[in-house]
Design an enzyme around this catalytic site. Sequence first.
Site, mmCIF file in Angstrom:
data_model
loop_
_atom_site.group_PDB
_atom_site.id
_atom_site.type_symbol
_atom_site.label_atom_id
_atom_site.label_comp_id
_atom_site.label_asym_id
_atom_site.label_seq_id
_atom_site.Cartn_x
_atom_site.Cartn_y
_atom_site.Cartn_z
ATOM 1 N N GLU A 293 32.890 11.506 -5.327
ATOM 2 C CA GLU A 293 32.972 10.803 -6.615
ATOM 3 C C GLU A 293 32.310 9.426 -6.513
ATOM 4 O O GLU A 293 32.965 8.398 -6.694
ATOM 5 C CB GLU A 293 34.447 10.619 -7.010
ATOM 6 N N PRO A 294 31.029 9.366 -6.211
ATOM 7 C CA PRO A 294 30.415 8.048 -6.043
ATOM 8 C C PRO A 294 30.216 7.338 -7.378
ATOM 9 O O PRO A 294 30.050 7.992 -8.412
ATOM 10 C CB PRO A 294 29.055 8.377 -5.417
ATOM 11 N N CYS A 365 36.241 -21.443 -21.099
ATOM 12 C CA CYS A 365 37.122 -22.566 -20.754
ATOM 13 C C CYS A 365 38.076 -22.200 -19.622
ATOM 14 O O CYS A 365 39.287 -22.046 -19.849
ATOM 15 C CB CYS A 365 37.899 -22.998 -21.982
HETATM 16 C C1 LIG Z 1 39.495 7.923 -7.294
HETATM 17 C C2 LIG Z 1 38.207 7.190 -7.282
HETATM 18 N N1 LIG Z 1 37.068 7.874 -7.149
HETATM 19 C C3 LIG Z 1 35.854 7.243 -7.142
HETATM 20 C C4 LIG Z 1 35.765 5.878 -7.244
HETATM 21 C C5 LIG Z 1 34.400 5.238 -7.225
HETATM 22 O O1 LIG Z 1 34.234 4.485 -6.095
HETATM 23 P P1 LIG Z 1 32.887 3.746 -5.731
HETATM 24 O O2 LIG Z 1 32.427 3.033 -6.950
HETATM 25 O O3 LIG Z 1 33.255 2.840 -4.643
HETATM 26 O O4 LIG Z 1 31.900 4.795 -5.297
HETATM 27 C C6 LIG Z 1 36.933 5.112 -7.361
HETATM 28 C C7 LIG Z 1 36.864 3.646 -7.430
HETATM 29 O O5 LIG Z 1 37.767 2.908 -7.307
HETATM 30 C C8 LIG Z 1 38.190 5.788 -7.395
HETATM 31 O O6 LIG Z 1 39.337 5.115 -7.510
#
Ligand SMILES: Cc1ncc(COP(=O)(O)O)c(C=O)c1O
Length: 436
Positions: A293-294, A365
């Site tokens: 899940e990048p 501010c």
């Molecule tokens: C469950 C989960 N998957 C994927 C991500 C994406 O992570 P990253 O942006 O570091 O690739 C996050 C980010 O916090 C997450 O909590």
Amino acid sequence: MRFMLPNLANITPQLSYQYQQDNCAVLYFEQTQLKQLAQQYGTPLFVYSTQHIADSLSIYNQGLANHKHGIYYSVKVNSNIHILSLLHSLGAKFDVVSKGELQRVMYVGVAAKNCVFAGVGKTQDELLFAIQNDIGCINVESASELYRISELAQSINKIAPISLRINPNIDPKTHPYISTGLQENKFGILTKEAYELYQWAHGQPNLEIKGISCHIGSQLLDLSPLLQAAERVVEFAQSLQEIGIEIEHVDFGGGIGISYQQDESEKIAQLDWQNYFSNLTRIVPKDIAIHIEPGRSIVGNGGVLLTQVQYLKKQGELDFAIVDAAMNDLIRPALYQADHQVVELQQHVNDSVASKKFTVVGPVCETSDFLARDKELKIREGDYLAMLSAGAYSFCMSSNYNSRLRAAEVLISGEKNTLIRKRETFENMIANERIT
Ligand SMILES: Cc1ncc(COP(=O)(O)O)c(C=O)c1O
């Protein structure tokens, strides 16, 4: 005589200065001149590169090409519907953390079955919506959530696909606010409890066990904790197989870091992606799919925030550049002490302006409204700056604080640009408010 220009390619390969005349150079993103874009659309303005996003996604697809896999882009990171649509056209699937995010991806034509639903506090309404729309998998974060999913699925006569997010208790060695895989964090389920919950889920007619997930943190500049977590998840999958519970996929979340600064870019250059992918595909048995899940690593270095210098002000020892972007546009410096590289959109030599160290601040501010500290810049009032690495966790975290209108967003491709979000208007901002 021409002068030396900073090399930004090690942060974002699509950024480069090009000479206009011998004593003046302007910054290009792909083949688009950024100063012209700032003048055309106004500032603050977020600009994203199609090429960067496509190239980043393909690194993952190539690295995992020899293993069954799915790349689930993490929508929270940059959720503009045009970016989602672009990623969909490139074959990405999606990781969502709210009903709103799921609605966004469905709006651009993605079937819910190509999404995973993560997040620690999913409400009844959100879960029902996901199950009714045949979500691909729900990453469950607690026993109570698991029981709730089972009851909800039963109430609408559906079978909910699930994966438990385990907390592998591994230190990702990143900023504490984005570290999620330690026992003291609110995320995931410890393996002992998860083992019992899988056994319970296995006996439920309205639950279908799909996988095991984990996500240990974000902005990791050392990939070994990710591999360590992968080993723990696979060991755990094997312990489930031994009691007759089959796993179709393992989901390792996101986490790979990007460069915000030149010194980080050295660490990023040393990240051995090849080694990471070959280890990952070795650790995971061939019959189990790898899901990831990048987010940040897909869009982070693919965006810049353009801003115009309003005032230069000397106060004591400090030189302030007061710009028209602020913490409501980019909260990362105030929230995470993030240090984004700041560069001029136009560089001159042989003029009367001296180069100085500036603290770059916005008009909000709050003393915490700073965008960057200690930046060597050669600027006058009216000049434009770009804050680099502003594609991830940037626009999507913006707000109307101080009744400031949210910025516009533009996507470029070569020399073409498309406005993918109009600048907010006063009417947009007060649309839901009422004087009774
Ligand atoms: C469950 C989960 N998957 C994927 C991500 C994406 O992570 P990253 O942006 O570091 O690739 C996050 C980010 O916090 C997450 O909590």
